[in-house]
Design a protein around this motif. Structure first.
Motif, mmCIF file in Angstrom:
data_model
loop_
_atom_site.group_PDB
_atom_site.id
_atom_site.type_symbol
_atom_site.label_atom_id
_atom_site.label_comp_id
_atom_site.label_asym_id
_atom_site.label_seq_id
_atom_site.Cartn_x
_atom_site.Cartn_y
_atom_site.Cartn_z
ATOM 1 N N ALA A 137 0.847 -1.194 0.000
ATOM 2 C CA ALA A 137 0.000 0.000 0.000
ATOM 3 C C ALA A 137 0.878 1.239 0.000
ATOM 4 O O ALA A 137 2.034 1.191 0.425
ATOM 5 N N GLY A 138 0.311 2.339 -0.474
ATOM 6 C CA GLY A 138 1.039 3.596 -0.480
ATOM 7 C C GLY A 138 0.125 4.754 -0.146
ATOM 8 O O GLY A 138 -1.097 4.679 -0.338
ATOM 9 N N ALA A 187 -2.365 -2.854 -3.221
ATOM 10 C CA ALA A 187 -2.242 -4.050 -4.041
ATOM 11 C C ALA A 187 -3.589 -4.754 -4.084
ATOM 12 O O ALA A 187 -4.363 -4.696 -3.118
ATOM 13 N N GLY A 188 -3.848 -5.425 -5.173
ATOM 14 C CA GLY A 188 -5.134 -6.091 -5.322
ATOM 15 C C GLY A 188 -5.416 -7.111 -4.236
ATOM 16 O O GLY A 188 -6.569 -7.320 -3.847
ATOM 17 N N SER A 189 -4.358 -7.753 -3.737
ATOM 18 C CA SER A 189 -4.529 -8.814 -2.749
ATOM 19 C C SER A 189 -4.995 -8.301 -1.383
ATOM 20 O O SER A 189 -5.480 -9.080 -0.563
ATOM 21 N N VAL A 190 -4.848 -6.995 -1.142
ATOM 22 C CA VAL A 190 -5.216 -6.448 0.167
ATOM 23 C C VAL A 190 -6.318 -5.402 0.075
ATOM 24 O O VAL A 190 -6.836 -4.969 1.108
ATOM 25 N N LYS A 191 -6.665 -5.012 -1.121
ATOM 26 C CA LYS A 191 -7.661 -3.959 -1.282
ATOM 27 C C LYS A 191 -8.976 -4.370 -0.648
ATOM 28 O O LYS A 191 -9.437 -5.493 -0.838
ATOM 29 N N GLY A 192 -9.544 -3.463 0.118
ATOM 30 C CA GLY A 192 -10.782 -3.751 0.825
ATOM 31 C C GLY A 192 -10.580 -4.345 2.195
ATOM 32 O O GLY A 192 -11.518 -4.395 3.002
ATOM 33 N N ARG A 193 -9.366 -4.797 2.486
ATOM 34 C CA ARG A 193 -9.066 -5.371 3.803
ATOM 35 C C ARG A 193 -8.074 -4.520 4.599
ATOM 36 O O ARG A 193 -8.143 -4.480 5.823
ATOM 37 N N PHE A 194 -7.152 -3.888 3.913
ATOM 38 C CA PHE A 194 -6.106 -3.081 4.554
ATOM 39 C C PHE A 194 -6.381 -1.598 4.303
ATOM 40 O O PHE A 194 -6.891 -1.227 3.247
ATOM 41 N N THR A 195 -6.006 -0.784 5.279
ATOM 42 C CA THR A 195 -6.121 0.664 5.145
ATOM 43 C C THR A 195 -4.828 1.327 5.604
ATOM 44 O O THR A 195 -4.383 1.100 6.731
ATOM 45 N N ILE A 196 -4.253 2.127 4.733
ATOM 46 C CA ILE A 196 -3.058 2.885 5.089
ATOM 47 C C ILE A 196 -3.476 4.296 5.472
ATOM 48 O O ILE A 196 -4.385 4.878 4.859
ATOM 49 N N MET A 241 -4.962 -3.719 9.249
ATOM 50 C CA MET A 241 -5.138 -4.950 8.502
ATOM 51 C C MET A 241 -6.294 -5.736 9.091
ATOM 52 O O MET A 241 -6.241 -6.129 10.259
ATOM 53 N N ASN A 242 -7.314 -5.954 8.293
ATOM 54 C CA ASN A 242 -8.491 -6.703 8.726
ATOM 55 C C ASN A 242 -8.647 -7.971 7.895
ATOM 56 O O ASN A 242 -8.043 -8.104 6.826
ATOM 57 N N SER A 243 -9.462 -8.866 8.389
ATOM 58 C CA SER A 243 -9.746 -10.120 7.665
ATOM 59 C C SER A 243 -8.459 -10.808 7.223
ATOM 60 O O SER A 243 -8.321 -11.230 6.069
#
Length: 116
Positions: free
Chosen positions: A49-50, A61-70, A83-85
């Motif tokens: 993430a950035g 990154a697509g693998s974390v989108k919707g689950r991680f927030t920077i 980082m969730n889920s």
């Protein structure tokens, strides 16, 4: 002396959450874009993430989108990764990275292990 110190890693069960922090010192934090990377065992380091220097723009990154927030707090010289889920594939050492022009600084990393 430039320092990036990550914290907040640990062992978490699948489906759980963690919040990573990266405390910066020794440079003008608010002028730097910040990124999180991770490196799983046996794999190359990958971007996660950035966030832009003022904190307005973020990408994932697509693998974390919707689950991680920077996010970042420029008053505290700190960047965060919520980082969730979490799942087993998120197990890795997580690094923060500060970037501005040709300057790039790295932290030492914090281990995140997702396991039941």
């Amino acid at each position: 002396q430039v320092q990036l110190v990550e914290s907040g890693g640990g062992l978490v069960q699948p489906g759980g959450s963690l919040r990573l922090s990266c405390a910066a010192s020794g440079f003008t934090f608010s002028s730097y874009a910040m990124r999180w990377y991770r490196q799983a065992p046996g794999k190359e380091r990958e971007w996660v993430a950035g966030i832009s220097s003022p904190g307005i723009n973020t990408n994932y990154a697509g693998s974390v989108k919707g689950r991680f927030t920077i996010s970042r707090d420029n008053a505290k010289n700190t960047v965060y990764l919520q980082m969730n889920s979490l799942n087993h594939e998120d197990t890795a050492v997580y690094y923060c990275n500060a970037v501005h022009s040709w300057y790039s600084y790295w932290g030492q990393g914090t281990q995140v292990t997702v396991s039941s």
